[in-house]
Each structure stands twice: as C-alpha cells, then as structure tokens.
Design a protein around this motif. Structure first.
Motif, PDB file in Angstrom:
ATOM      1  N   THR A  95      84.419 -33.214  18.122  1.00  0.00           N
ATOM      2  CA  THR A  95      83.129 -33.757  18.570  1.00  0.00           C
ATOM      3  C   THR A  95      82.250 -32.750  19.302  1.00  0.00           C
ATOM      4  N   ASN A  96      82.808 -31.567  19.608  1.00  0.00           N
ATOM      5  CA  ASN A  96      82.083 -30.549  20.355  1.00  0.00           C
ATOM      6  C   ASN A  96      81.671 -31.040  21.744  1.00  0.00           C
ATOM      7  N   SER A  97      82.520 -31.886  22.336  1.00  0.00           N
ATOM      8  CA  SER A  97      82.247 -32.382  23.680  1.00  0.00           C
ATOM      9  C   SER A  97      83.537 -32.420  24.482  1.00  0.00           C
ATOM     10  N   ILE A  98      83.416 -32.257  25.796  1.00  0.00           N
ATOM     11  CA  ILE A  98      84.559 -32.305  26.701  1.00  0.00           C
ATOM     12  C   ILE A  98      84.747 -33.739  27.183  1.00  0.00           C
ATOM     13  N   ILE A  99      85.949 -34.283  26.964  1.00  0.00           N
ATOM     14  CA  ILE A  99      86.178 -35.688  27.311  1.00  0.00           C
ATOM     15  C   ILE A  99      86.605 -35.876  28.759  1.00  0.00           C
ATOM     16  N   PHE A 100      86.807 -34.782  29.497  1.00  0.00           N
ATOM     17  CA  PHE A 100      87.239 -34.895  30.894  1.00  0.00           C
ATOM     18  C   PHE A 100      86.073 -34.560  31.811  1.00  0.00           C
ATOM     19  N   PRO A 101      85.797 -35.382  32.821  1.00  0.00           N
ATOM     20  CA  PRO A 101      84.624 -35.175  33.686  1.00  0.00           C
ATOM     21  C   PRO A 101      84.825 -34.077  34.723  1.00  0.00           C
ATOM     22  N   ALA A 102      84.830 -32.834  34.260  1.00  0.00           N
ATOM     23  CA  ALA A 102      84.996 -31.690  35.161  1.00  0.00           C
ATOM     24  C   ALA A 102      83.854 -30.703  34.934  1.00  0.00           C
ATOM     25  N   ARG A 103      83.626 -29.867  35.908  1.00  0.00           N
ATOM     26  CA  ARG A 103      82.592 -28.842  35.774  1.00  0.00           C
ATOM     27  C   ARG A 103      83.030 -27.774  34.789  1.00  0.00           C
ATOM     28  N   VAL A 104      82.100 -27.270  34.011  1.00  0.00           N
ATOM     29  CA  VAL A 104      82.418 -26.212  33.049  1.00  0.00           C
ATOM     30  C   VAL A 104      82.678 -24.908  33.781  1.00  0.00           C
ATOM     31  N   SER A 105      81.929 -24.646  34.834  1.00  0.00           N
ATOM     32  CA  SER A 105      82.113 -23.413  35.613  1.00  0.00           C
ATOM     33  C   SER A 105      81.628 -23.661  37.037  1.00  0.00           C
ATOM     34  N   GLY A 106      81.825 -22.643  37.900  1.00  0.00           N
ATOM     35  CA  GLY A 106      81.326 -22.732  39.259  1.00  0.00           C
ATOM     36  C   GLY A 106      82.172 -23.548  40.205  1.00  0.00           C
ATOM     37  N   HIS A 107      83.448 -23.755  39.876  1.00  0.00           N
ATOM     38  CA  HIS A 107      84.342 -24.544  40.716  1.00  0.00           C
ATOM     39  C   HIS A 107      85.722 -23.902  40.647  1.00  0.00           C
ATOM     40  N   TYR A 108      86.527 -24.053  41.717  1.00  0.00           N
ATOM     41  CA  TYR A 108      87.848 -23.407  41.727  1.00  0.00           C
ATOM     42  C   TYR A 108      88.753 -23.950  40.621  1.00  0.00           C
ATOM     43  N   ALA A 109      88.493 -25.186  40.175  1.00  0.00           N
ATOM     44  CA  ALA A 109      89.281 -25.771  39.083  1.00  0.00           C
ATOM     45  C   ALA A 109      88.346 -26.224  37.966  1.00  0.00           C
ATOM     46  N   SER A 110      87.434 -25.325  37.565  1.00  0.00           N
ATOM     47  CA  SER A 110      86.510 -25.628  36.476  1.00  0.00           C
ATOM     48  C   SER A 110      87.220 -25.474  35.134  1.00  0.00           C
ATOM     49  N   ILE A 111      86.587 -25.975  34.092  1.00  0.00           N
ATOM     50  CA  ILE A 111      87.165 -25.881  32.750  1.00  0.00           C
ATOM     51  C   ILE A 111      87.308 -24.430  32.329  1.00  0.00           C
ATOM     52  N   ALA A 112      86.277 -23.632  32.568  1.00  0.00           N
ATOM     53  CA  ALA A 112      86.307 -22.230  32.145  1.00  0.00           C
ATOM     54  C   ALA A 112      87.406 -21.444  32.859  1.00  0.00           C
ATOM     55  N   SER A 113      87.540 -21.653  34.169  1.00  0.00           N
ATOM     56  CA  SER A 113      88.543 -20.900  34.931  1.00  0.00           C
ATOM     57  C   SER A 113      89.955 -21.281  34.513  1.00  0.00           C
ATOM     58  N   MET A 114      90.209 -22.576  34.312  1.00  0.00           N
ATOM     59  CA  MET A 114      91.552 -23.014  33.934  1.00  0.00           C
ATOM     60  C   MET A 114      91.904 -22.578  32.511  1.00  0.00           C
TER      61      MET A 114
END
Length: 385
Positions: A113-132
C-alpha cells in the motif's frame, strides 16, 4: 592477554563516545560507563582463560539493560502523558515509539500500500521509523539474530526469570521443533493479519511487554480484554514458563521479530558452528540452549550448525565438555590455514577470531542502544532517593 587488553581499550572508546560524551560526561554516565567496561573486561578476560565462561557477563548486561530500559521508558511516558496509557493525541500525531518488533508487521503492508500502518514518526525521534530500520539493517548484516541473545531490551525479562530457578521443572527438549514451527506459523499469521486489518495486530493484542511499556487505555471492553491478555502473556511467557523451563519461552515461541530475525540471519557475518568430529553426543548443549535451537536430532544427525532459531548467546559453548561449538564467520573459505609463523601474526589472528569480533560487535550494539536509556534510568532512581 595483549589481545584482551586491546579489545578492552577499543570498547572503552566506544563507551566514551556513546555513553560518556553522549550524556555530557555526567557523573551518572561515568558510573554506567565503568560498569559496562567492567562487564566487557570480565567477559573478555574470562573467555581468554576458558571458552564460554564469559556467558554470565552477557546475562548480567542483558537483564540490567531490560530493567533500566523499562524504567526510562515508563518515566518518559509519565513525563509526556502523565501515564503509561496511549493517548488519542499520540495516536493522531503518530508519536508512538517504533520498536524492532513492529518491523516484520509493517514491511509487507508498506510494499503493498506504500503506507506505514504504525503511528510513529518517520524521523526526528529517538525511536523513529527511520532510525529503527537503520539499526535493524546494521545488526542484521553483523550479529543477525544475535540481537535477541545480546541486545533485545525485552528479552532480558525472559533471561532474568529463566535464570531464577536452579533446575528445570519442565523439559521442552523433545518439543523444540514443534515450538519453532509454531513461532514461524505465528509470524505468518501476524503478517497476514496486519495486511488484512492494516494495523499492527501483534502490538494491539499479543505483545506481553505492553505491561512494562505502554498500552491502550482500559476504559473500553476492547481495551480491558487487551489488557487482560497482555498481563496473562507477560506472566505466562516472560515469567512463569521461563522459570519452569529455564528457557526464553516468549522469545522462542511467540515473538514475530525473533522468527523474522531467524530468516534474515542468513545474511549476517557470524554463525555458530558445531565440530562433529569433536562432538561426543552428550546433549548438554541441547539442554542448555535457551532458544531451543539445538535438538537431539541436531546432534545425532551430526549437523554442523544449530537450527535456524539460534540467537548466538553462547550458552552452548559454556557447557560443551568437548569444546565442539564455536563462533564462526558465515562466509569463510573452507581451506586449511597455515599455523602463524610469529607471535605478532598469532596476535593478529587471535584479535580477528570470530568469537572476539562477535562479542565486541554485540556488546557495542548493547552499549550504543543502552547509553541514553540507562543513564536516564539511573538518574531517575537516584533522584527519587
């Protein structure tokens, strides 16, 4: 001895940069840095004397990390929300921390679907999607499922309760294969459920560690049912069964990330190897493995590696009387290497030994991941005294 000193010096640099400097060289960070260096030094020098004897230091670190992580995480939640309950504002703003267990749940839905199903920040957070995702990629290519045995800040709870009893009350050795099959089947179910519902089903209904992190408010029938499930799973899979079986039951039977990491472990640099010529078939390794990755069949069929779910914890090495199990490079050429011709060459070869490099890499990951959380937790504990 010299190799151990060099390794400890390099680890001190890792600790200085990621723990001390990362926390402004505070007194608490210095204290935690000394603790980490003491653990790593103890493990390294112990292993130099006797292979496998350093396992106790791995256990101490993993358990300490798990407890300190939860203290810091819960403290941060109370600072931000006033409770551990997930608020509607956090959901709407996609501000929930993105943990590694979510990764296998979001990958296929994202590709479809080209969408993230979990309500987390993509970046800019200690546990963002990009960092993890970046962390996941790095440890997948290096220590692989060794993450579960050395770094996972949830697995430390299983580890702690599995070490609380002196002996097993329940022996699951004969059920290893069925337990592994169940874990992979559960991963398949979770992925399909996530695609079907476009939500992180495991996080909503099956994660035992909601009890020690964050959870949906128990103000509705659905929330109350989910809360009862979380409590039951935590007590059953992370406390009672580990105590009875002396095994990591949550990690080896239910965790979808553990099953996923077992599949991606094939691209990691390190693996565990079994020397079938040295093996005497005593099955001590099979009984000691906390992940059920060594079966009776593994030994009797003279397999050269544990089964797919091996987390490279090294517990099998510590109990093997024949020294038949060792860390190995996965992609090493199978050729006879001549004996070193000088002391310097011997030292270099010892330094580059896969066991030394794996333990250094795994402990470095743990150091980096725990640096801020642990220092924050210790500060909170001291501040409350």
């Amino acid at each position: 001895m010299i190799v151990s000193i060099v390794l400890c010096f390099l680890m001190s640099l890792v600790i200085t940069f990621f723990v001390l400097a990362g926390n402004g060289f505070s007194l608490v960070s210095v204290f935690y840095g000394i603790f980490l260096l003491a653990l790593y030094s103890g493990m390294t020098f112990s292993e130099a004397r006797k292979k496998g004897s350093g396992s106790v230091f791995r256990r101490i670190f993993l358990i300490t990390f798990a407890v300190l992580f939860c203290i810091s995480f819960i403290g941060s939640l109370f600072d931000e929300r006033g409770s551990m309950a997930i608020t509607s504002e956090a959901m709407a703003g996609s501000e929930l921390p993105f943990c590694h267990i979510v990764i296998p749940q979001v990958l296929l839905p994202f590709l479809i679907t080209n969408s993230i199903i979990f309500p987390a920040r993509v970046s800019g957070h200690y546990a963002s999607i990009a960092s993890m995702l970046g962390i996941w990629l790095m440890f997948t290519l290096t220590i692989g499922r060794g993450w579960c045995g050395w770094v996972c800040f949830y697995g430390g709870w299983d580890e702690a309760f599995s070490r609380a009893a002196k002996k097993k009350r329940v022996n699951l050795l004969s059920r290893n294969r069925e337990i592994r099959d169940f874990q992979f089947g559960f991963l398949f179910f979770i992925v399909l459920a996530c695609i079907g519902t476009m939500s992180a089903v495991y996080c909503s209904w099956f994660c035992p560690f909601k009890l020690v992190t964050e959870f949906s408010p128990m103000t509705t029938i659905e929330g109350l049912i989910a809360g009862v499930v979380f409590i039951g799973l935590f007590l059953g899979l992370a406390v009672v069964l580990p105590f009875l079986t002396k095994r990591r039951t949550q990690c080896s039977s239910l965790c979808p990330f553990g099953a996923f990491a077992s599949l991606t472990d094939r691209v990691s640099i390190f693996k565990m190897g079994i020397d079938t010529e040295k093996c005497i078939g005593c099955l001590k390794c099979a009984n000691a493995c906390p992940f059920g990755a060594i079966d009776i069949a593994t030994i009797r069929q003279k397999k050269t590696s544990p089964e797919l779910t091996c987390a490279k914890c090294g517990e099998c090495i510590s109990v093997c009387p024949a020294h038949a199990i060792s860390y190995q490079f996965r992609f090493a050429a199978k050729c006879k290497i001549p004996e070193p011709s000088s002391g310097f060459e011997k030292g270099i070869r010892s330094f580059l030994d896969p066991a030394n490099l794996f333990r250094f890499a795994a402990f470095s990951f743990g150091t980096v991941m725990s640096g801020n959380f642990a220092v924050d937790s210790i500060s909170r504990i001291l501040g409350s005294l």
